[in-house]
Scaffold this motif. Structure first.
Motif, PDB file in Angstrom:
ATOM      1  N   LEU A 241       0.947  -0.961   0.444  1.00 27.14           N
ATOM      2  CA  LEU A 241      -0.012  -0.029   0.104  1.00 27.14           C
ATOM      3  C   LEU A 241       0.830   1.376   0.148  1.00 27.14           C
ATOM      4  CD1 LEU A 241      -3.017   1.084   0.456  1.00 27.14           C
ATOM      5  CD2 LEU A 241      -3.037   1.342   2.533  1.00 27.14           C
ATOM      6  N   GLU A 242       2.097   0.977   0.750  1.00 29.97           N
ATOM      7  CA  GLU A 242       2.680   2.314   1.289  1.00 29.97           C
ATOM      8  C   GLU A 242       3.299   2.370   0.057  1.00 29.97           C
ATOM      9  OE1 GLU A 242       5.069   2.410   4.402  1.00 29.97           O
ATOM     10  OE2 GLU A 242       3.629   1.978   5.793  1.00 29.97           O
ATOM     11  N   ARG A 243       3.976   1.895  -1.048  1.00 25.85           N
ATOM     12  CA  ARG A 243       4.827   1.636  -2.065  1.00 25.85           C
ATOM     13  C   ARG A 243       4.025   2.327  -3.365  1.00 25.85           C
ATOM     14  NH1 ARG A 243       7.856  -3.907  -2.021  1.00 25.85           N
ATOM     15  NH2 ARG A 243       7.953  -3.058  -4.221  1.00 25.85           N
ATOM     16  N   GLY A 244       2.062   1.630  -3.150  1.00 17.76           N
ATOM     17  CA  GLY A 244       1.747   2.258  -3.765  1.00 17.76           C
ATOM     18  C   GLY A 244       1.632   1.189  -5.939  1.00 17.76           C
ATOM     19  N   LEU A 245       1.306   0.409  -4.885  1.00 18.01           N
ATOM     20  CA  LEU A 245       1.606  -0.950  -5.521  1.00 18.01           C
ATOM     21  C   LEU A 245       0.364  -1.523  -5.861  1.00 18.01           C
ATOM     22  CD1 LEU A 245       4.379  -3.004  -4.654  1.00 18.01           C
ATOM     23  CD2 LEU A 245       4.442  -1.885  -6.591  1.00 18.01           C
ATOM     24  N   LEU A 246      -0.862  -1.439  -4.791  1.00 16.03           N
ATOM     25  CA  LEU A 246      -2.400  -1.495  -5.017  1.00 16.03           C
ATOM     26  C   LEU A 246      -2.936  -0.819  -5.846  1.00 16.03           C
ATOM     27  CD1 LEU A 246      -2.356  -2.974  -1.177  1.00 16.03           C
ATOM     28  CD2 LEU A 246      -1.884  -4.183  -3.058  1.00 16.03           C
ATOM     29  N   SER A 247      -3.841  -1.372  -6.414  1.00 13.68           N
ATOM     30  CA  SER A 247      -5.210  -0.075  -7.150  1.00 13.68           C
ATOM     31  C   SER A 247      -6.239  -1.059  -7.220  1.00 13.68           C
ATOM     32  CB  SER A 247      -4.214  -0.227  -8.618  1.00 13.68           C
ATOM     33  OG  SER A 247      -4.425  -1.245  -9.435  1.00 13.68           O
ATOM     34  N   CYS A 248      -7.837  -0.610  -7.540  1.00  7.18           N
ATOM     35  CA  CYS A 248      -9.076  -1.583  -8.045  1.00  7.18           C
ATOM     36  C   CYS A 248      -8.974  -2.141  -8.709  1.00  7.18           C
ATOM     37  CB  CYS A 248     -10.027  -0.550  -7.801  1.00  7.18           C
ATOM     38  SG  CYS A 248     -11.680  -1.164  -8.167  1.00  7.18           S
ATOM     39  N   PRO A 249      -9.038  -3.360  -9.294  1.00  2.00           N
ATOM     40  CA  PRO A 249      -8.841  -4.591 -11.172  1.00  2.00           C
ATOM     41  C   PRO A 249      -9.944  -3.370 -11.306  1.00  2.00           C
ATOM     42  CG  PRO A 249     -10.032  -5.819  -8.673  1.00  2.00           C
ATOM     43  CD  PRO A 249      -9.519  -4.035  -8.088  1.00  2.00           C
ATOM     44  N   LEU A 250     -11.132  -2.900 -11.115  1.00  2.00           N
ATOM     45  CA  LEU A 250     -12.239  -2.235 -11.444  1.00  2.00           C
ATOM     46  C   LEU A 250     -11.825  -1.227 -12.267  1.00  2.00           C
ATOM     47  CD1 LEU A 250     -15.237  -3.697 -12.313  1.00  2.00           C
ATOM     48  CD2 LEU A 250     -15.989  -1.755 -10.110  1.00  2.00           C
ATOM     49  N   CYS A 251     -12.022  -0.361 -11.076  1.00  2.00           N
ATOM     50  CA  CYS A 251     -11.186   1.053 -12.124  1.00  2.00           C
ATOM     51  C   CYS A 251      -9.681   1.586 -12.494  1.00  2.00           C
ATOM     52  CB  CYS A 251     -12.059   2.137 -11.098  1.00  2.00           C
ATOM     53  SG  CYS A 251     -12.039   2.129  -9.569  1.00  2.00           S
ATOM     54  N   GLY A 252      -8.888   0.573 -11.600  1.00  2.00           N
ATOM     55  CA  GLY A 252      -7.447   1.069 -10.925  1.00  2.00           C
ATOM     56  C   GLY A 252      -6.776   1.953 -10.264  1.00  2.00           C
ATOM     57  N   ASP A 253      -8.530   2.559  -9.501  1.00  2.00           N
ATOM     58  CA  ASP A 253      -7.687   3.821  -8.750  1.00  2.00           C
ATOM     59  C   ASP A 253      -6.913   3.255  -7.408  1.00  2.00           C
ATOM     60  OD1 ASP A 253      -8.353   5.871  -7.046  1.00  2.00           O
ATOM     61  OD2 ASP A 253     -10.084   5.135  -6.270  1.00  2.00           O
ATOM     62  N   ALA A 254      -5.415   4.028  -6.753  1.00  2.00           N
ATOM     63  CA  ALA A 254      -4.822   3.843  -6.331  1.00  2.00           C
ATOM     64  C   ALA A 254      -5.164   3.907  -4.987  1.00  2.00           C
ATOM     65  CB  ALA A 254      -3.646   4.242  -6.664  1.00  2.00           C
ATOM     66  N   GLN A 255      -6.624   4.565  -3.740  1.00  2.00           N
ATOM     67  CA  GLN A 255      -7.394   4.757  -2.414  1.00  2.00           C
ATOM     68  C   GLN A 255      -8.052   3.651  -2.507  1.00  2.00           C
ATOM     69  OE1 GLN A 255      -8.926   8.381  -2.567  1.00  2.00           O
ATOM     70  NE2 GLN A 255      -7.467   9.705  -3.952  1.00  2.00           N
TER      71      GLN A 255
END
Length: 155
Positions: A28-42
């Motif tokens: 999460l801190e490294r910005g590696l997670l995103s929503c598989p539906l819309c790509g949102d990183a929050q």
């Protein structure tokens, strides 16, 4: 292995599989997670119930039917996310059985329509105006939602 219920800022629910709680926070801190539906990183972690496999053998779990991509479905779907899951499965199927021709989409679609090129399933990008021109020319096209995350394995 930890399976966490996650949600993006647009309230799309999905699961993430992590080696540990620390692994989740590091990604999460490294910005590696995103929503598989819309790509949102929050992305934020939602409340999860523990998953216990009581009374079921590994053989029984392995005997469950595999999906089209060879993956065995595990876990449970949160209320309201069944439709999201269906959309993701349909989009994975489209991506597996089409060739990405990128910005050449309109040219390739026209060439196939006029018999200048062998027919095949393609996907790509073009402007809404060019898409309307293709439809007016009698070329069958279908708009697809932009799901860039589907190019990678989803958990």
């Amino acid at each position: 292995m930890k399976v966490l219920n996650l949600q993006c800022a647009h309230q799309h629910d999905f699961e993430g599989w992590f080696a540990s709680e620390e692994d989740f926070h590091q990604q999460l801190e490294r910005g590696l997670l995103s929503c598989p539906l819309c790509g949102d990183a929050q992305v934020r972690k939602m409340l999860s119930a523990p998953r216990l496999n009581l009374g079921r053998t590994r053989e029984e779990a392995a005997a469950r039917p595999a999906s089209a991509d060879g993956q065995v479905e595990l876990g449970r779907t949160a209320p309201g996310s069944e439709l999201q899951g269906r959309l993701l499965r349909a989009m994975r199927e489209v991506m597996q059985h089409t060739e990405d021709v990128g910005e050449r989409f309109a040219d390739e679609a026209r060439a196939m329509h006029h018999g200048e090129m062998e027919q095949r399933n393609i996907r790509g990008r073009t402007t809404p105006e060019v898409a309307m021109e293709l439809i007016e020319e009698g070329i069958e096209v279908m708009p697809l939602p932009g799901l860039p995350a589907l190019k990678e394995t989803l958990q």
